[in-house]
Design a protein around this motif. Structure first.
Motif, PDB file in Angstrom:
ATOM      1  N   ARG A  38       1.257   6.733  -6.531  1.00  0.00           N
ATOM      2  CA  ARG A  38       0.230   7.626  -7.119  1.00  0.00           C
ATOM      3  C   ARG A  38       0.532   9.243  -6.856  1.00  0.00           C
ATOM      4  N   ARG A  50       0.928  -1.172   0.143  1.00  0.00           N
ATOM      5  CA  ARG A  50      -0.126  -0.064   0.081  1.00  0.00           C
ATOM      6  C   ARG A  50       0.933   1.326  -0.038  1.00  0.00           C
ATOM      7  N   ASP A  83       0.826   4.101  -2.697  1.00  0.00           N
ATOM      8  CA  ASP A  83       0.573   5.622  -2.530  1.00  0.00           C
ATOM      9  C   ASP A  83       1.686   6.567  -3.132  1.00  0.00           C
ATOM     10  N   TRP A  87      -6.694  10.807  -2.092  1.00  0.00           N
ATOM     11  CA  TRP A  87      -5.567  11.016  -3.455  1.00  0.00           C
ATOM     12  C   TRP A  87      -6.249   9.794  -4.431  1.00  0.00           C
TER      13      TRP A  87
END
Length: 427
Positions: free
Chosen positions: A61, A54, A58, A354
Motif C-alpha cells: 500500500r 499484514r 502495508d 494509510w
C-alpha cells in the motif's frame, strides 16, 4: 485427590492448573505436543503468518501511494521456518509453566478405563478424570479428499502455491484466504453454502469487499471431487492446491463405550462439564461447539473446579469472537435483538491511517436492545479483538450500555465502538 487430564491444549491445561493450584495430585497426558491445536497447528500458526501478510499488505500500500520505494518477494519456506522456530520457543515456555504449576506431564497416547488411564508404559490411577482430547480436521467423504492438505500441513508446504483452492466457508477458510492472497497466491474459496454465513450481513459484505477483495469466493458451490492439482465443483474444475477447511471432528474415538457421545462424536456434558460417567468431566473441542481457545479455557477451568468440589457452571453469555484478517474482526453476536442499530466507518489512526485513500479504515456496527441490557457489537479495526473482550466483560457483569455516556476513550483510536455506544446511549 488424584486427578488425570487427557489433552495438553488450552482446555486441558486450564483444568490441570486449576486442580494443581488446589493442591491436588495432577497428571496430564498429551499425545503430541503441549499447547494443543491452538499453539502447534492453529491460532499461533495463523498469528505468525498473518503478521507477515499484514506487513506485506502495508508495504504494498505504501509503495502504491508513492510513500516508499520498496520491492519484496515473500519466501514461504523461510516464513514457515521462522514460525516453527518461534512455536518451539513458546512450546518450551508453556511446558515449563505447566510443570512449575505442579502438573506432571506424560507424553503418550491414552487409553481410558474406570479409575485408571493407560499412557504408554504408565498406569495412572485417578479419582477424577478430565477429558480434553481436542479435535482434528473433518475430512468430508469426497472422492480424492486424500489429495488435499489441511491446516495441519500449512507449515510444511515446500513452496508458495501459485494457486490455492480452499474448500470451506468458515473462519479457517477466511483466515488462510487472506494470508495466502497477501503472499501472492491466486486464491479461490469454494463454499458449499454461504461464506461466513453466521456473520452479520453488513460485516460480511465489508469483509468480502474490502479485506478479501483479492480472493475469488464461490458461494453455494458444492465440491464434487479433488485431485492433487485442484477441485471439481458444481461450477467446473478449479485449478490449485486443494486445502480443506471444512470444520473439526472431536478426537473421541477412544471414548466409545466409556462416556456418552453425541452428534459427530462430541462428548456430551452438562453445564458443570460433567459427562455421563461419574467423576469424569470433559472440556474443549472434544465436546463440540464453537471450538475457540477462550471457550476451551473457560470450559477447562469450570471442569477443573467442579472436579475439585468447587461448584461452577458454564456461562456462554456475551462470548467475544474474532477473525484475523487485514484488520481484526471482533464481535459479540447476541441474536434476535429488537431495538436500535447503527453502523459507521472505522476511524483513521494507528494501523488504519494509510487505509483512508482506499476507504479501508474498518467498520463498526452495534445492535442495541431497547432497555440497553443486550447488544450485538461488531468491530473491524486494528486491535478490535481487545476492545471487544472488555465489552464482553461489561455485558457479563450486567453493565448497561447506556452507561457509555460517561465513557472517555484514549486517542487516537481506530475502534469506533465507543462513538456508537455514546450515540445510542442518548437515543
Amino acid at each position: 485427590m488424584r486427578c488425570a487430564v487427557i489433552g495438553g491444549g488450552p482446555a486441558g491445561r486450564a483444568a490441570a492448573m486449576e486442580l494443581a493450584a488446589l493442591e491436588n495430585e495432577v497428571t496430564l497426558i498429551e499425545k503430541n505436543s503441549i499447547g494443543g491445536t491452538c499453539l502447534n497447528e492453529g491460532c499461533m500458526v495463523v498469528c505468525g503468518l498473518n503478521d507477515v501478510a499484514r506487513l506485506l499488505n502495508d508495504a504494498g500500500r505504501l509503495r502504491d501511494l508513492g510513500v516508499l520505494d520498496i520491492d519484496f518477494t515473500p519466501d514461504y519456506p523461510r516464513i514457515a521456518g521462522g514460525v516453527k522456530d518461534v512455536l518451539n520457543k513458546i512450546r518450551h515456555v508453556t511446558e515449563g509453566e505447566t510443570r512449575e504449576a505442579g502438573v506432571e506431564i506424560i507424553y503418550a497416547e491414552a487409553m481410558v478405563e474406570d479409575g485408571r488411564v493407560i499412557a504408554g508404559d504408565d498406569e495412572i490411577q485417578y479419582d477424577r478424570l478430565i477429558i480434553a482430547s481436542g479435535a482434528g480436521p473433518m475430512i468430508p467423504p469426497l472422492d480424492g479428499a486424500e489429495n488435499a492438505i489441511t491446516y495441519r500441513d500449512i507449515l510444511n508446504i515446500p513452496e508458495l502455491p501459485e494457486k490455492l483452492v480452499i474448500i470451506g466457508g468458515g473462519v479457517i477458510a477466511a483466515e488462510f484466504a487472506f494470508i495466502f492472497s497477501s503472499f501472492g497466491s491466486e486464491v479461490t474459496v469454494v463454499s458449499r453454502s454461504g461464506f461466513l454465513h453466521d456473520l452479520d450481513p453488513v460485516i460480511r459484505v465489508y469483509v468480502t469487499d474490502k479485506l478479501l477483495d483479492d480472493v475469488n469466493i464461490l458461494e453455494d458451490t458444492p465440491t464434487l471431487r479433488m485431485d492433487e492439482f485442484g477441485a471439481e465443483t458444481s461450477r467446473g474444475y478449479i485449478e490449485g492446491l486443494p486445502l480443506l477447511a471444512t470444520g473439526l471432528k472431536p478426537n473421541s474415538e477412544f471414548l466409545e463405550g466409556f462416556v456418552e457421545l453425541g452428534r459427530g462424536g462430541a462428548v456430551l456434558v452438562n453445564d458443570r462439564m460433567e459427562t455421563s460417567r461419574k467423576n469424569v468431566y470433559a472440556a474443549g473441542e472434544v465436546t463440540g461447539g464453537p471450538g475457540t481457545t477462550p471457550i476451551a479455557r473457560l470450559q477447562g477451568s469450570v471442569a477443573g473446579l467442579n472436579a475439585a468440589g468447587i461448584e461452577r457452571r458454564i456461562d456462554y453469555r456475551h462470548i467475544p469472537r474474532s477473525i484475523s484478517l487485514g484488520y481484526d474482526v471482533g464481535f459479540i453476536d447476541n441474536r434476535d435483538i429488537d431495538g436500535v442499530e447503527a453502523t459507521i466507518p472505522g476511524l483513521a489512526g494507528p494501523g488504519s491511517f494509510w487505509g483512508v485513500p482506499e476507504g479501508k479504515t474498518g467498520l463498526t456496527r452495534v445492535k442495541l436492545a431497547e432497555d440497553g441490557g443486550e447488544a450485538s457489537v461488531y468491530s473491524v479495526a486494528p486491535g478490535a479483538r481487545i476492545g471487544i473482550a472488555y465489552l464482553s466483560l461489561l455485558m457479563r457483569l450486567g453493565i448497561s450500555l447506556y452507561d457509555f455516556d460517561r465513557f472517555i476513550e484514549t486517542h487516537p483510536s481506530t475502534d469506533a465502538v465507543y462513538k456508537i455506544m455514546r450515540f445510542l446511549s442518548r437515543y
